[in-house]
Enzyme design. Structure first.
Site, short mmCIF file in Angstrom:
data_model
loop_
_atom_site.label_atom_id
_atom_site.label_comp_id
_atom_site.label_asym_id
_atom_site.label_seq_id
_atom_site.Cartn_x
_atom_site.Cartn_y
_atom_site.Cartn_z
N TYR A 1 0.78 -1.17 -0.11
CA TYR A 1 -0.26 0.06 0.07
C TYR A 1 0.80 1.28 -0.03
O TYR A 1 0.31 2.21 -0.58
CB TYR A 1 -0.94 0.07 1.15
CG TYR A 1 -2.29 -0.57 1.04
CD1 TYR A 1 -2.68 -1.73 1.25
CD2 TYR A 1 -3.11 0.28 0.73
CE1 TYR A 1 -3.71 -2.29 0.72
CE2 TYR A 1 -4.58 -0.29 0.31
CZ TYR A 1 -4.84 -1.39 0.63
OH TYR A 1 -6.06 -1.92 0.36
N ASP B 1 10.23 -6.89 -3.70
CA ASP B 1 9.21 -7.56 -2.88
C ASP B 1 9.25 -9.00 -2.79
O ASP B 1 9.75 -9.70 -3.99
CB ASP B 1 7.79 -7.26 -3.38
CG ASP B 1 6.80 -7.52 -2.21
OD1 ASP B 1 6.03 -6.45 -1.95
OD2 ASP B 1 6.54 -8.58 -1.85
N THR C 1 4.79 -3.53 9.61
CA THR C 1 5.15 -3.42 11.16
C THR C 1 4.11 -3.61 12.06
O THR C 1 3.69 -2.59 12.61
CB THR C 1 5.89 -2.23 11.46
OG1 THR C 1 4.86 -1.05 10.98
CG2 THR C 1 7.24 -1.97 10.71
N ARG D 1 1.91 9.34 5.19
CA ARG D 1 0.71 9.77 5.42
C ARG D 1 -0.45 9.60 4.47
O ARG D 1 -1.04 10.26 4.19
CB ARG D 1 0.94 11.32 6.05
CG ARG D 1 1.53 11.69 7.20
CD ARG D 1 1.56 13.03 7.49
NE ARG D 1 2.16 13.44 8.89
CZ ARG D 1 2.60 14.44 9.31
NH1 ARG D 1 3.03 15.42 8.32
NH2 ARG D 1 3.19 14.71 10.44
N LYS E 1 4.72 10.39 13.76
CA LYS E 1 3.95 9.37 13.40
C LYS E 1 3.08 8.43 14.07
O LYS E 1 1.87 8.51 14.01
CB LYS E 1 4.67 8.49 12.16
CG LYS E 1 3.83 7.39 11.43
CD LYS E 1 2.61 8.16 10.76
CE LYS E 1 1.58 7.19 10.16
NZ LYS E 1 1.19 7.17 9.02
N ARG F 1 -5.36 10.61 17.38
CA ARG F 1 -6.67 10.83 16.81
C ARG F 1 -7.27 9.37 17.61
O ARG F 1 -8.52 9.50 17.77
CB ARG F 1 -6.44 10.18 15.24
CG ARG F 1 -7.86 10.24 14.60
CD ARG F 1 -7.53 10.56 13.14
NE ARG F 1 -8.77 10.05 12.39
CZ ARG F 1 -9.88 11.06 11.93
NH1 ARG F 1 -9.41 12.42 12.62
NH2 ARG F 1 -10.71 11.10 11.26
N CYS G 1 -4.09 1.78 10.12
CA CYS G 1 -3.13 2.71 10.84
C CYS G 1 -3.53 2.89 12.48
O CYS G 1 -2.76 2.51 13.42
CB CYS G 1 -3.05 4.04 10.39
SG CYS G 1 -2.81 4.06 8.45
N TYR H 1 -14.07 -0.32 6.87
CA TYR H 1 -13.72 0.39 8.04
C TYR H 1 -14.08 1.82 8.08
O TYR H 1 -14.16 2.47 8.98
CB TYR H 1 -12.41 0.01 8.61
CG TYR H 1 -11.37 1.03 7.77
CD1 TYR H 1 -10.64 0.76 6.60
CD2 TYR H 1 -11.25 2.07 8.65
CE1 TYR H 1 -9.76 1.82 6.08
CE2 TYR H 1 -10.17 3.10 8.00
CZ TYR H 1 -9.64 2.77 6.78
OH TYR H 1 -8.80 3.73 6.10
N1 SAJ Z 1 -13.49 6.94 13.28
C1 SAJ Z 1 -14.51 7.16 14.24
N2 SAJ Z 1 -14.78 8.69 14.61
C2 SAJ Z 1 -14.23 9.62 14.10
C3 SAJ Z 1 -13.11 9.31 12.93
C4 SAJ Z 1 -12.91 7.98 12.69
O1 SAJ Z 1 -15.29 6.31 14.82
O2 SAJ Z 1 -14.47 10.54 14.34
C5 SAJ Z 1 -13.41 5.63 12.82
C6 SAJ Z 1 -13.63 5.33 11.47
O3 SAJ Z 1 -14.85 4.96 11.28
C7 SAJ Z 1 -12.52 4.25 10.96
C8 SAJ Z 1 -11.31 4.45 12.08
O4 SAJ Z 1 -11.88 5.14 13.08
O5 SAJ Z 1 -13.07 2.87 11.40
C9 SAJ Z 1 -10.04 5.23 11.38
O6 SAJ Z 1 -10.62 6.41 10.66
P1 SAJ Z 1 -9.74 7.63 10.21
O7 SAJ Z 1 -10.58 8.67 9.68
O8 SAJ Z 1 -8.72 7.80 11.16
O9 SAJ Z 1 -9.04 6.86 8.86
P2 SAJ Z 1 -7.78 6.21 8.66
O10 SAJ Z 1 -7.60 5.14 9.32
O11 SAJ Z 1 -7.48 6.15 7.04
O12 SAJ Z 1 -6.64 7.50 9.36
C10 SAJ Z 1 -5.97 8.23 8.34
C11 SAJ Z 1 -4.61 8.24 8.99
N3 SAJ Z 1 -3.74 8.90 8.01
C12 SAJ Z 1 -2.67 8.58 8.13
O13 SAJ Z 1 -2.18 7.53 8.69
C13 SAJ Z 1 -1.87 9.31 7.03
C14 SAJ Z 1 -4.82 9.42 10.12
O14 SAJ Z 1 -3.61 9.77 10.88
C15 SAJ Z 1 -5.56 10.48 9.80
O15 SAJ Z 1 -6.12 11.14 10.75
C16 SAJ Z 1 -6.86 9.85 9.05
O16 SAJ Z 1 -6.64 9.22 7.95
C17 SAJ Z 1 -7.71 11.34 8.52
O17 SAJ Z 1 -7.65 12.40 9.31
O18 SAJ Z 1 -8.55 11.12 7.80
#
Ligand code: SAJ
Length: 444
Positions: free
Chosen positions: A26, A46, A103, A169, A221, A228, A275, A337
């Protein structure tokens, strides 16, 4: 700046520098394609022969929707800019090698760095003197010093390795665009290495490049994702408190966020993806000394417990409908997800299934973005006793509740993402539960 390092910026700008990318998943694959599209000769390595075979004919092994990636891959393969191989010895000519291998965290939430160790050991054996090795995988604080450098030097060669850590990111569905537009921390073992890597990454990144030491990059990171996760956990705990006392978290969070400097996130049925569930544990791989309870660990446990909370709401709802779990058919809306995503890694819905199936519930799953579950939502709801909304896919906001009520055996519904208006649910004759809203609540 010593010898080869001093020449690198010039060789990068002239595209003489040869890049190696280890791990074409990815993260590594879009990185390799992007650098190759900017004119670099990229050796992509790979260990998965099937993946390499696909790449060699220009086919993208990433099945989820990644705008622009398949076309870019076809282009850089056809021009020969990128050469996929399983043979790590091809890295002997590389001036800079990036590493994007898994990782994961395993039992006891401990990091598992076996892939990282293997990649670095192999690079140490084949890479030339003066190579710059950049770890792009997310790693816990101290890993560059305690794992990466010793692995690179596990085969004494007398050849110099310069270290960098530039965590990615990227977000599923936005791999290429995030790579190009999101700021990055350039972790480096010295300011000289940092300035070389700044030249390199400026070829593909049109955003801030912040040079820092290796440890800072490791902490940034893992810290940003732990941050979050903790914030999502706060929203989830506020939801559980509201359920307990008869409040409505969706109204409460909206009004809290009118207060300056507040930004309560959204409660939900769990935290999935690649992540957020993992990175907080990487941060905690070097826990603070002393007895302080870890907010980060508590947040992880709370978020991991949310699917069970949704299962409890589902059983409550079935109970009000006088349907025994063993006789119940439950239709789960959403397996990805994240809303409007086809990525199912660490799906919270898996947690919901694990809670309800052992009780005898017949579980049906719908998801417009996931091939395996891409049926018609009304078909999935037909004959069901209770629907559970786990993902706020846009499609669900348009669901005709009257039609759903007609085809269902009982009009039960649990809304874990505040997709439906409670008044409309009442009008359609539903018995329902909303995550974060007290069951006894009598709205004005
Ligand atoms: N989620 C909640 N409530 C929220 C936000 C998210 O329940 O308010 C849940 C989502 O449904 C999901 C999980 O958390 O199941 C993760 O959601 P996410 O919006 O954090 O999306 P990710 O996992 O793709 O996180 C990525 C991360 N980006 C990178 O690693 C570069 C994260 O650091 C970012 O903060 C996030 O995207 C983003 O801001 O969109």
């Amino acid at each position: 700046m010593t010898g080869t390092l001093a020449e690198l910026p010039g060789r990068i700008n002239s595209r003489e520098a040869v890049l190696g990318v280890v791990g074409l998943g990815y993260v590594g694959l879009p990185v390799a394609c992007l650098f190759a599209s900017k004119g670099f000769h990229v050796i992509g390595v790979d260990r998965d022969g099937d993946r390499i075979a696909l790449l060699r004919v220009g086919r993208c092994p990433i099945e989820t929707n990644e705008p622009g990636l398949a076309a870019l891959l076809t282009d850089v393969i056809s021009t020969g800019q990128m050469q996929p191989t399983t043979d790590a010895s091809a890295l002997a000519d590389a001036d800079v090698i990036t590493v994007s291998v898994e990782t994961p965290v395993g039992t006891g939430h401990r990091p598992e760095y076996a892939s990282l160790r293997k990649a670095c050991t192999t690079i140490g054996e084949v890479a030339k003197d003066g190579v710059v090795v950049v770890i792009e995988s997310t790693i816990g604080p101290g890993t560059m010093d305690q794992i990466v450098r010793p692995s690179l030097e596990s085969t004494p060669s007398g050849r110099k390795r310069f270290l960098g850590h530039c965590p990615e990111r990227v977000m599923p569905g936005k791999l290429l665009s995030n790579l190009a537009t999101m700021s990055r921390v350039i972790g480096a073992e010295s300011p000289e290495v940092g300035s070389v890597l700044e030249v390199l990454y400026s070829q593909i990144v049109q955003a801030d490049l912040d040079v820092a030491d290796l440890l800072t990059a490791e902490l940034v990171k893992t810290g940003e994702n732990a941050y979050r996760d903790v914030n999502i956990a706060f929203a989830n705990e506020l939801a559980l408190i509201c359920e307990e006392v008869g409040g409505d978290v969706w109204k409460v969070r909206e009004l809290i966020n009118k207060s300056p400097g507040r930004n309560v996130l959204f409660p939900g049925g769990g935290v999935g993806g690649h992540c957020i569930p993992k990175d907080p544990w990487l941060l905690l791989s070097s826990p603070p000394s002393g007895e302080s309870a870890s907010v980060v660990a508590a947040a992880r446990m709370l978020n991991d417990g949310m699917p069970a909370r949704v299962a409890k709401l589902t059983l409550d709802c079935l109970g009000e409908l006088d349907v025994e779990p063993k006789d119940a058919t439950v239709a789960v809306l959403g397996f990805a997800y994240l809303e409007d995503s086809d990525d199912t890694r660490n799906s919270p819905t898996d947690g919901l299934l694990a809670e309800l199936r052992p009780l005898g519930c017949r579980m049906r799953i719908h998801d417009p973005f996931v091939a395996e579950y891409r049926s018609d939502a009304l078909e999935c709801l037909t004959g069901a006793d209770c629907a559970v909304v786990m993902v706020a896919h846009t499609e669900y906001r348009k669901l005709n509740l009257q039609q759903a009520g007609v085809v269902m055996r009982h009009r039960g519904l649990v809304d874990a993402r505040a997709v439906f208006d409670p008044g409309e649910l009442r009008e359609a004759g539903f018995t329902f539960r909303r995550l974060g809203v007290g069951a006894s609540r009598t709205a004005w």
